[in-house]
Design an enzyme around this catalytic site. Structure first.
Site, PDB file in Angstrom:
ATOM      1  N   LYS A  66      37.423  40.135  47.684  1.00 21.84           N
ATOM      2  CA  LYS A  66      38.142  41.439  47.281  1.00 21.84           C
ATOM      3  C   LYS A  66      38.891  41.921  48.444  1.00 21.84           C
ATOM      4  O   LYS A  66      39.561  42.792  48.305  1.00 21.84           O
ATOM      5  CB  LYS A  66      37.114  42.214  46.757  1.00 21.84           C
ATOM      6  CG  LYS A  66      36.678  41.564  45.072  1.00 21.84           C
ATOM      7  CD  LYS A  66      35.838  42.511  44.344  1.00 21.84           C
ATOM      8  CE  LYS A  66      35.314  41.768  42.928  1.00 21.84           C
ATOM      9  NZ  LYS A  66      35.151  42.655  42.153  1.00 21.84           N
ATOM     10  N   ASP A 102      38.089  47.470  38.946  1.00 22.41           N
ATOM     11  CA  ASP A 102      36.518  47.430  38.829  1.00 22.41           C
ATOM     12  C   ASP A 102      35.948  48.805  38.634  1.00 22.41           C
ATOM     13  O   ASP A 102      35.233  48.829  37.820  1.00 22.41           O
ATOM     14  CB  ASP A 102      36.124  46.926  40.355  1.00 22.41           C
ATOM     15  CG  ASP A 102      36.137  45.180  40.155  1.00 22.41           C
ATOM     16  OD1 ASP A 102      36.165  44.671  38.991  1.00 22.41           O
ATOM     17  OD2 ASP A 102      36.028  44.666  41.236  1.00 22.41           O
TER      18      ASP A 102
HETATM   19  O1  SKM Z   1      36.274  42.112  39.283  1.00 23.33           O
HETATM   20  C1  SKM Z   1      35.870  41.219  38.431  1.00 23.33           C
HETATM   21  C2  SKM Z   1      36.712  39.956  38.563  1.00 23.33           C
HETATM   22  O2  SKM Z   1      38.194  40.487  38.186  1.00 23.33           O
HETATM   23  C3  SKM Z   1      36.460  39.012  37.679  1.00 23.33           C
HETATM   24  C4  SKM Z   1      35.110  38.490  37.779  1.00 23.33           C
HETATM   25  C5  SKM Z   1      34.489  37.281  37.098  1.00 23.33           C
HETATM   26  O3  SKM Z   1      35.604  36.430  36.676  1.00 23.33           O
HETATM   27  O4  SKM Z   1      33.361  37.030  37.167  1.00 23.33           O
HETATM   28  C6  SKM Z   1      34.248  39.553  38.014  1.00 23.33           C
HETATM   29  C7  SKM Z   1      34.518  40.573  38.872  1.00 23.33           C
HETATM   30  O5  SKM Z   1      34.467  40.458  40.193  1.00 23.33           O
END
Ligand code: SKM
Length: 272
Positions: A66, A102
């Site tokens: 991220k 988020d």
């Molecule tokens: O922020 C979210 C991400 O967009 C998708 C995600 C997932 O697919 O497990 C988890 C988070 O980190």
């Protein structure tokens, strides 16, 4: 032509985003497909370039990319820049633009499960990665003033606190200090990947001293009840796993990609 979306991370096989997003795309009659891509850190730059070249329209970014992805994108939206982490990338013309859904997603799911005015609460965030940055920033932006951050690597928590523009009464604290003082917090938010499958016998800190009136949130959703949440529940605290946050951050990303508002209730139903 069918549009392609996806999620990148490492690990990625556990992700419920593909099931949730593909169902919603189908329900809304949008001709698109959302695919999970396992990308190692060393390949991140190449992967982003590759997604651009093959015409991917947008993707989510999860652990551990991220923050690392930021230099490889063409533009970063001001909120994501202020947070210092991106979880949603949108193709805008020839550009990949980084956003963050988020923080808002977390607060929406928290408000749904814990009907409290958050402003007076004393909050502990465990972890100092991308999700912690988003949650910390968003809580401060809605007026929550007392949010401490504990992390194994203390300077990362200190940096996170120093980077935010809001005035707050926040401290970076070591894990053992957080553990000893856990009864001081009314809201505890676990943002690390500790306790995620397959390492389900791990927990970042002990909640032995948690107040029964506290609310404990773990952003992990696999398993649906981490050891951390189990311990909180045993002490009588109300708990929440990461499914609500997954749905709300995913719904915000979906709308950015398609300009169509998805049905959050239906998305939630897909996952439960
Ligand atoms: O922020 C979210 C991400 O967009 C998708 C995600 C997932 O697919 O497990 C988890 C988070 O980190």
């Amino acid at each position: 032509m069918k549009k392609l979306y996806g999620v990148i991370g490492d690990p990625i096989a556990h992700s419920l985003s593909p099931a949730m997003q593909n169902k919603e795309l189908k329900e809304l009659g949008i001709d698109a497909y959302y695919h999970p891509f396992r990308i190692e850190g060393k390949d991140l730059k190449t992967a982003v370039e590759g997604m651009k070249v093959i015409g991917v329209e947008g993707f989510n970014v999860t652990i551990p990319h991220k923050t690392a992805i930021i230099p490889f994108l063409d533009k970063i939206d001001p909120l994501a820049k202020a947070i210092g982490a991106v979880n949603t990338v949108v193709r805008e013309g020839d550009h990949f633009v980084g956003y963050n859904t988020d923080g808002v997603g977390f607060v929406e799911s928290l408000r749904e499960d814990w009907k409290k005015d958050l402003n007076g609460e004393r909050v502990l965030i465990i972890g100092a990665g991308g999700a912690a940055k988003a949650i910390y920033y968003t809580l401060l932006s809605i007026g929550v003033k007392r949010v401490d951050i504990c992390n194994r690597t203390l300077y990362k928590a200190e940096e996170l606190i120093a980077a935010q523009p809001y005035e707050a009464d926040s401290k970076a604290i070591p894990l053992d200090v957080a553990e000893t003082n856990i009864d001081k917090y009314s809201l505890v938010i676990q943002t690390t990947s500790i306790g995620m499958a397959p390492e389900i016998d791990k927990s970042p800190i002990s909640l032995r001293g948690i107040r029964p009136s506290a609310f404990v949130s773990d952003i992990i959703y696999n398993p649906d009840q981490t050891l951390f949440l189990n311990q909180a529940a045993q002490k009588g605290a109300k708990t929440q796993n990461g499914l609500g946050m997954l749905v709300y951050q995913g719904a915000l990303a979906f709308e950015k990609w398609t300009n169509v508002k998805p049905d959050v209730t239906r998305m939630k139903r897909t996952l439960t």
